[in-house]
Design a protein around this motif. Structure first.
Motif, short mmCIF file in Angstrom:
data_model
loop_
_atom_site.label_atom_id
_atom_site.label_comp_id
_atom_site.label_asym_id
_atom_site.label_seq_id
_atom_site.Cartn_x
_atom_site.Cartn_y
_atom_site.Cartn_z
N SER A 176 2.28 4.48 -12.55
CA SER A 176 3.73 4.47 -12.51
C SER A 176 4.33 5.42 -13.53
O SER A 176 3.65 5.88 -14.40
N ASP A 184 0.83 -1.21 0.00
CA ASP A 184 0.00 0.00 0.00
C ASP A 184 0.86 1.27 0.00
O ASP A 184 0.55 2.24 -0.69
N ILE A 226 2.33 1.74 -3.45
CA ILE A 226 1.33 2.28 -4.38
C ILE A 226 1.14 3.78 -4.12
O ILE A 226 1.08 4.59 -5.04
N TYR A 246 -0.70 -4.03 -10.41
CA TYR A 246 -1.56 -2.94 -9.95
C TYR A 246 -1.06 -1.62 -10.52
O TYR A 246 -1.84 -0.82 -11.06
N ALA A 247 0.24 -1.39 -10.42
CA ALA A 247 0.80 -0.11 -10.89
C ALA A 247 0.57 0.07 -12.39
O ALA A 247 0.22 1.14 -12.85
N LEU A 292 2.02 -6.09 -7.09
CA LEU A 292 2.25 -4.63 -7.06
C LEU A 292 2.50 -4.10 -8.48
O LEU A 292 1.95 -3.08 -8.89
#
Ligand code: PEP
Ligand code: MN
Length: 258
Positions: free
Chosen positions: A258, A208, A211, A251-252, A248
Motif C-alpha cells: 500500500s 483480489d 490487492i 494483507y495490504a 484486505l
C-alpha cells in the motif's frame, strides 16, 4: 478540519473510503460507521441520491439520508463522502458533505462540473471524480480540468471499470481498468483511486482486484461495505463485510503493497 487537510488524509496510503452503496436507515449507517471507524477508517461513503440505471430501483433516501450520514460520521469521527446528482442538491447539502463524489454517469455533465468548480472555488473541498464507464482517459482528465478551472485542485481520480464486449457473457459487471492506474500515474499528479466494487460487481472478486490495484500503485480504494450484504437495498452482490475489509487491510499492510 480544512479541505486541504482532508485532502492530505485522502492522499495518505492506504486511503480507503468505505461504506454502503446506499444509506438505508439511521441505524444501518450508524452501525456500519461504528464498525469501520473501529478498523481505523476515516472516510464514510453512502449514497442518498442514487443514479440507478432502472427508475424502479431503490433511489436512496434523499435529503433524509444525508442527515443520517452526517450524524453517523460525526458520532464516529469520520468524514462524509457522497454523491449528488444536480447543482441544486449539492448546494442544499453542501455543509454536510466533506468529499463531493461525482458519479460515473455524471463525469461528462459539463454544466454540473462547472457548477462544482465555482461552488468549491473558495474552500477547495475535495472532489472524487469517477471515470465515465465509456470515457477515454483523455476525456476523464478533461473532466478533472473542468473541476480545477477555478483553482480547486483537490481532486481524486477514481477508476471504476469500463464497458467492453466482455460484459456480453462474463460474470463481471464492468471490465476492471487496472492498467489505467499505471497510465494515469504517468499522465497526472492527482491521486488515483480504484473502485473494486462497481468494476467487478461481485463480492467474490473485490478483495483480489483491490490487492491488484494497490500493487499497481493505486493511492486509494473506494469499497462498498455492508453489515449484511444480502440484505443491501442496492448493489448487494458486490458488497463486502467489514470483516473482509479487515482481511484486505491486513494483507495490504503485511505485503507492503500500500
Ligand atoms: C457509487 O460509487 O455510489 C456509484 C454509483 O458508482 P459509479 O458512479 O461508479 O457507478
Ligand atoms: Mn453501488
Amino acid at each position: 478540519m480544512k479541505s486541504d487537510e482532508i485532502y492530505a488524509l485522502l492522499k495518505t496510503k492506504p486511503a480507503i473510503i468505505a461504506g454502503p452503496c446506499s444509506i438505508e436507515s439511521n441505524e444501518q449507517i450508524d452501525e456500519i460507521a461504528g464498525e469501520l471507524s473501529a478498523l481505523g477508517m476515516k472516510f464514510l461513503r453512502g449514497g442518498s441520491f442514487k443514479p440507478r440505471t432502472c427508475p424502479k430501483s431503490f433511489q436512496g433516501l434523499g435529503a433524509e439520508g444525508i442527515v443520517y450520514l452526517k450524524s453517523a460520521a460525526n458520532r464516529h469521527n469520520m468524514f462524509t463522502v457522497t454523491e449528488t446528482l444536480s447543482p441544486a442538491q449539492l448546494d442544499e447539502h453542501y455543509g454536510s458533505i466533506d468529499v463531493i463524489q461525482v458519479g460515473s454517469r455524471n463525469m461528462a455533465s459539463y454544466g454540473f462540473l462547472k457548477h462544482i468548480a465555482s461552488r468549491t472555488a473558495d474552500d477547495h473541498k475535495p472532489v472524487i471524480l469517477k471515470r465515465g464507464f465509456g470515457a477515454t482517459l483523455t476525456e476523464f482528465l478533461f473532466a478533472a480540468d473542468y473541476v480545477a478551472e477555478n483553482g480547486n485542485n483537490n481532486i481524486i481520480l477514481c477508476l471504476r471499470g469500463i464497458r467492453t464486449f466482455e460484459q456480453i457473457d462474463s460474470l463481471l459487471r464492468f471490465t476492471p481498468d487496472l492498467a489505467s492506474i499505471l497510465e494515469l500515474k504517468q499522465r497526472t499528479d492527482y491521486p488515483v483511486y480504484f473502485d473494486p466494487s462497481h468494476s467487478t460487481g461481485s463480492s467474490k472478486f473485490v478483495i483480489d482486484i483491490a490487492i491488484g490495484a494497490l500493487a499497481l500503485g493505486a493511492d486509494g480504494l473506494l469499497i462498498e461495505t455492508h453489515i449484511n450484504p444480502e440484505k443491501s437495498l442496492s448493489d448487494s452482490r458486490q458488497a463486502i463485510t467489514p470483516y473482509s475489509l479487515l482481511k484486505l487491510i491486513a494483507y495490504a499492510k503485511n505485503s507492503n503493497i500500500s
